[in-house]
Scaffold this motif. Structure first.
Motif, PDB file in Angstrom:
ATOM      1  N   ASN A  57     -29.091 -29.864 -34.310  1.00 49.87           N
ATOM      2  CA  ASN A  57     -29.343 -28.454 -34.075  1.00 49.87           C
ATOM      3  C   ASN A  57     -29.914 -28.150 -32.697  1.00 49.87           C
ATOM      4  N   VAL A  58     -30.028 -29.179 -31.857  1.00 49.06           N
ATOM      5  CA  VAL A  58     -30.473 -28.948 -30.484  1.00 49.06           C
ATOM      6  C   VAL A  58     -29.303 -29.312 -29.579  1.00 49.06           C
ATOM      7  N   PRO A  59     -28.973 -28.469 -28.588  1.00 50.46           N
ATOM      8  CA  PRO A  59     -27.823 -28.757 -27.726  1.00 50.46           C
ATOM      9  C   PRO A  59     -27.961 -30.119 -27.052  1.00 50.46           C
ATOM     10  N   ILE A  87     -27.103 -31.084 -24.145  1.00 50.89           N
ATOM     11  CA  ILE A  87     -27.554 -31.046 -22.740  1.00 50.89           C
ATOM     12  C   ILE A  87     -29.077 -30.997 -22.669  1.00 50.89           C
ATOM     13  N   VAL A  88     -29.701 -30.302 -23.647  1.00 53.20           N
ATOM     14  CA  VAL A  88     -31.163 -30.236 -23.689  1.00 53.20           C
ATOM     15  C   VAL A  88     -31.743 -31.606 -24.049  1.00 53.20           C
ATOM     16  N   PHE A 141     -31.423 -33.816 -20.918  1.00 57.38           N
ATOM     17  CA  PHE A 141     -32.429 -33.505 -19.903  1.00 57.38           C
ATOM     18  C   PHE A 141     -33.799 -34.008 -20.340  1.00 57.38           C
ATOM     19  N   PHE A 142     -34.069 -33.907 -21.637  1.00 60.18           N
ATOM     20  CA  PHE A 142     -35.344 -34.388 -22.174  1.00 60.18           C
ATOM     21  C   PHE A 142     -35.537 -35.859 -21.803  1.00 60.18           C
ATOM     22  N   PHE A 184     -35.261 -36.414 -17.560  1.00 62.57           N
ATOM     23  CA  PHE A 184     -36.443 -36.037 -16.786  1.00 62.57           C
ATOM     24  C   PHE A 184     -37.715 -36.601 -17.403  1.00 62.57           C
ATOM     25  N   GLY A 185     -37.667 -36.843 -18.716  1.00 63.02           N
ATOM     26  CA  GLY A 185     -38.876 -37.259 -19.405  1.00 63.02           C
ATOM     27  C   GLY A 185     -39.206 -38.728 -19.240  1.00 63.02           C
ATOM     28  N   VAL A 207     -41.380 -39.919 -16.356  1.00 62.73           N
ATOM     29  CA  VAL A 207     -42.782 -39.534 -16.500  1.00 62.73           C
ATOM     30  C   VAL A 207     -43.533 -40.611 -17.280  1.00 62.73           C
ATOM     31  N   THR A 224     -31.195 -22.754 -21.197  1.00 61.90           N
ATOM     32  CA  THR A 224     -31.194 -24.089 -20.582  1.00 61.90           C
ATOM     33  C   THR A 224     -31.494 -24.011 -19.091  1.00 61.90           C
ATOM     34  N   ASN A 226     -34.411 -25.650 -16.903  1.00 61.17           N
ATOM     35  CA  ASN A 226     -34.253 -26.389 -15.657  1.00 61.17           C
ATOM     36  C   ASN A 226     -35.225 -25.897 -14.593  1.00 61.17           C
ATOM     37  N   ASN A 238     -38.729 -26.800 -15.481  1.00 61.51           N
ATOM     38  CA  ASN A 238     -38.892 -28.243 -15.364  1.00 61.51           C
ATOM     39  C   ASN A 238     -39.116 -28.649 -13.911  1.00 61.51           C
ATOM     40  N   LEU A 271     -42.839 -29.813 -13.348  1.00 62.64           N
ATOM     41  CA  LEU A 271     -42.729 -31.266 -13.516  1.00 62.64           C
ATOM     42  C   LEU A 271     -43.359 -31.734 -14.834  1.00 62.64           C
ATOM     43  N   PRO A 275     -41.513 -32.320 -17.976  1.00 60.50           N
ATOM     44  CA  PRO A 275     -40.257 -32.286 -18.750  1.00 60.50           C
ATOM     45  C   PRO A 275     -40.465 -32.279 -20.259  1.00 60.50           C
ATOM     46  N   PHE A 276     -41.458 -32.996 -20.743  1.00 60.24           N
ATOM     47  CA  PHE A 276     -41.603 -33.089 -22.197  1.00 60.24           C
ATOM     48  C   PHE A 276     -41.939 -31.734 -22.811  1.00 60.24           C
ATOM     49  N   TRP A 309     -38.755 -29.163 -22.135  1.00 61.42           N
ATOM     50  CA  TRP A 309     -37.539 -29.394 -22.924  1.00 61.42           C
ATOM     51  C   TRP A 309     -37.824 -29.361 -24.418  1.00 61.42           C
ATOM     52  N   THR A 310     -39.059 -29.681 -24.808  1.00 58.86           N
ATOM     53  CA  THR A 310     -39.387 -29.521 -26.224  1.00 58.86           C
ATOM     54  C   THR A 310     -39.374 -28.041 -26.585  1.00 58.86           C
ATOM     55  N   VAL A 320     -37.751 -25.597 -25.119  1.00 60.73           N
ATOM     56  CA  VAL A 320     -36.363 -25.121 -25.125  1.00 60.73           C
ATOM     57  C   VAL A 320     -35.642 -25.608 -26.388  1.00 60.73           C
ATOM     58  N   GLY A 321     -35.829 -26.883 -26.706  1.00 59.33           N
ATOM     59  CA  GLY A 321     -35.191 -27.448 -27.896  1.00 59.33           C
ATOM     60  C   GLY A 321     -35.626 -26.741 -29.158  1.00 59.33           C
TER      61      GLY A 321
END
Lengths: 223, 223
Positions: free
Chosen positions: A64-66, A68-69, A72-73, A76-77, A80, B172, B176, B179, B183, B185-186, B189-190, B192-193
């Motif tokens: 249920n989450v796209p 692409i998201v 990116f998670f 980019f994650g 870190v 999305t 971006n 993000n 900086l 990301p977690f 994107w969480t 957004v998700g």
């Protein structure tokens, strides 16, 4: 502007390299998806309630989450967290995890379709739980779910185009390069569309043939 | 802009992105529904040439990545036809076509689920072609198709996330932007998700209610 496909001829090498990268990513991601999917399916058909719950949550989130998201998670994650892995690995991992959610449903229904008598017989023979799962349940479940797994593979091929957004020059990524080199985006993307369509279409044909071949001893009600 | 921590205004940004995603989703679903049903009607009446063309287009759209379709419309079409296409226009055109291809398949099988004998019976009773379609075929076909359509809607919501790649400022894209600025990301994107997840759940729940209502006539009502 004239529609002219010959402008692509000098760039076929780039596209071929991209196609090879796509094939590699898809092959690895398919293997990853099947492994993840088998594990999740094992959890969702297990006798333990917390495991079943965990498997449900996994499938629910990643369906249920796209994609692409999700990607990116990870992309980019992970840095870190101090994990520096390249775009290819990140892409394959993300594809495997997302594909695993779909594959687990397929394998799960394959497992549930197994005649309970078969499993009981194996248990009566005193086989270990793990042996029953690996040598009896999985082979039957995988064999009967070849066709739906093929649908997952087709989806995987289509989804792998999204890897181009994390700087991976697979088929779509290299087409982007060719499009900006030639200034002929329409021709490039048109050819790309046809290539993908032919590719996925032949994959589904091949999978259908494989499914029939492997399940030839089973009388199908609906062929 | 200087990069830094989150501000309250970021919530407004997320809301804006979400509304763009939802609007793109609603618009393309509506257009796709009309287009897909129109294509299915072409097939229902077996209009020659047009029918083969529709099948070819639908199959190609279904079997190629949405990303490549977006690139073809956004980068390719303006060059070929010498017109200007904005990102939102390209997104709406592409996703409508893509949705239509999937709705076409659902609609065709839904129409086929209504037996030919019923149509013959309706003709015998003197109903016109339009009345047959409107009063006999479409109510039953809708009840049949509603389940797959809800599944498709949940899927297409996620597909809208790809329009961020061609520069539509949807959820999305906002992810971006945030993000790159924070900086984190977690967290980004969480968030957004979770928003996408909640939307998907909302669609599934509303769809479930609609389905229950459409199927009320075939429910078991007791003796």
């Amino acid at each position: 502007m004239q529609f002219d496909l010959t402008v692509l001829l000098p760039h076929l090498g780039v596209l071929r390299d991209g196609a090879i990268l796509t094939a590699q990513a898809c092959a690895l991601a398919l293997a990853g998806s099947v492994v993840t999917g088998a594990l999740v399916a094992m959890a969702s058909t297990s006798a333990s309630k917390p495991l079943r719950r965990a498997a449900d949550i996994y499938v629910d989130i990643f369906r249920n989450v796209p994609f692409i998201v999700q990607m990116f998670f990870f992309y980019f994650g992970l840095p870190v967290l101090g994990l520096y892995i390249d775009a290819f690995t990140t892409g394959v991992v993300a594809l495997s995890i997302a594909g695993g959610a779909f594959t687990s449903n397929v394998i799960r229904s394959g497992i549930l379709a197994i005649d309970p008598g078969v499993i009981e017989a194996a248990q009566v023979f005193g086989l270990h739980k793990r042996t029953v799962f690996l040598k009896i349940v999985m082979p039957i479940a995988l064999r009967t779910s070849i066709r739906p797994l093929g649908a997952v593979l087709v989806n995987l091929i289509l989804t792998s185009s999204i890897l181009s957004t994390i700087t991976l020059n697979e088929l779509t990524g290299s087409a982007k390069i060719v499009a900006s080199d030639t200034f002929r985006p329409f021709e490039v993307y048109f050819v790309l569309l046809v290539v993908y369509a032919v590719l996925t279409w032949s994959v589904s044909l091949a999978i259908g043939a494989l499914h029939r071949r492997l399940n030839r001893d089973i009388v199908e009600v609906v062929s | 802009m200087q990069y830094g921590s989150f501000t309250w205004y970021d919530l407004v940004l997320l809301g804006q992105g979400l509304s763009v995603s939802v609007l793109v989703f609603l618009a393309t679903s509506a257009i796709g529904l009309v287009l897909g049903i129109a294509w299915a009607t072409v097939r229902f009446y077996r209009i020659p040439v047009l029918m083969q063309l529709v099948t070819l287009v639908a199959e190609t759209l279904k079997n190629s990545p949405v990303l490549v379709q977006l690139f073809l419309v956004f980068f390719g079409l303006p060059v070929l036809a010498q017109i200007n296409v904005t990102p939102v226009q390209a997104a709406v055109i592409t996703l409508s076509g893509n949705t239509a291809a999937f709705i076409y398949v659902i609609a065709v099988s839904a129409i086929e689920s209504v037996g030919r004998d019923q149509i013959e019976a309706a003709r015998v009773f003197g109903l016109s072609r339009w009345q047959t379609l409107r009063r006999v075929v479409s109510p039953q076909a809708t009840a049949f198709a509603i389940g797959p359509l809800i599944g498709l809607a949940v899927n297409q919501l996620q597909v809208t996330s790809l329009v961020s790649v061609i520069g539509v400022v949807d959820l999305t894209k906002i992810g971006n932007i945030l993000n790159l600025r924070t900086l984190e990301p977690f967290i980004v994107w969480t968030a957004v998700g979770v928003l996408y997840y909640l939307c998907a759940k909302l669609i599934a729940r509303l769809g479930g209610k609609l389905e229950a209502r459409l199927r009320v006539h075939s429910d078991w009502k007791g003796l």
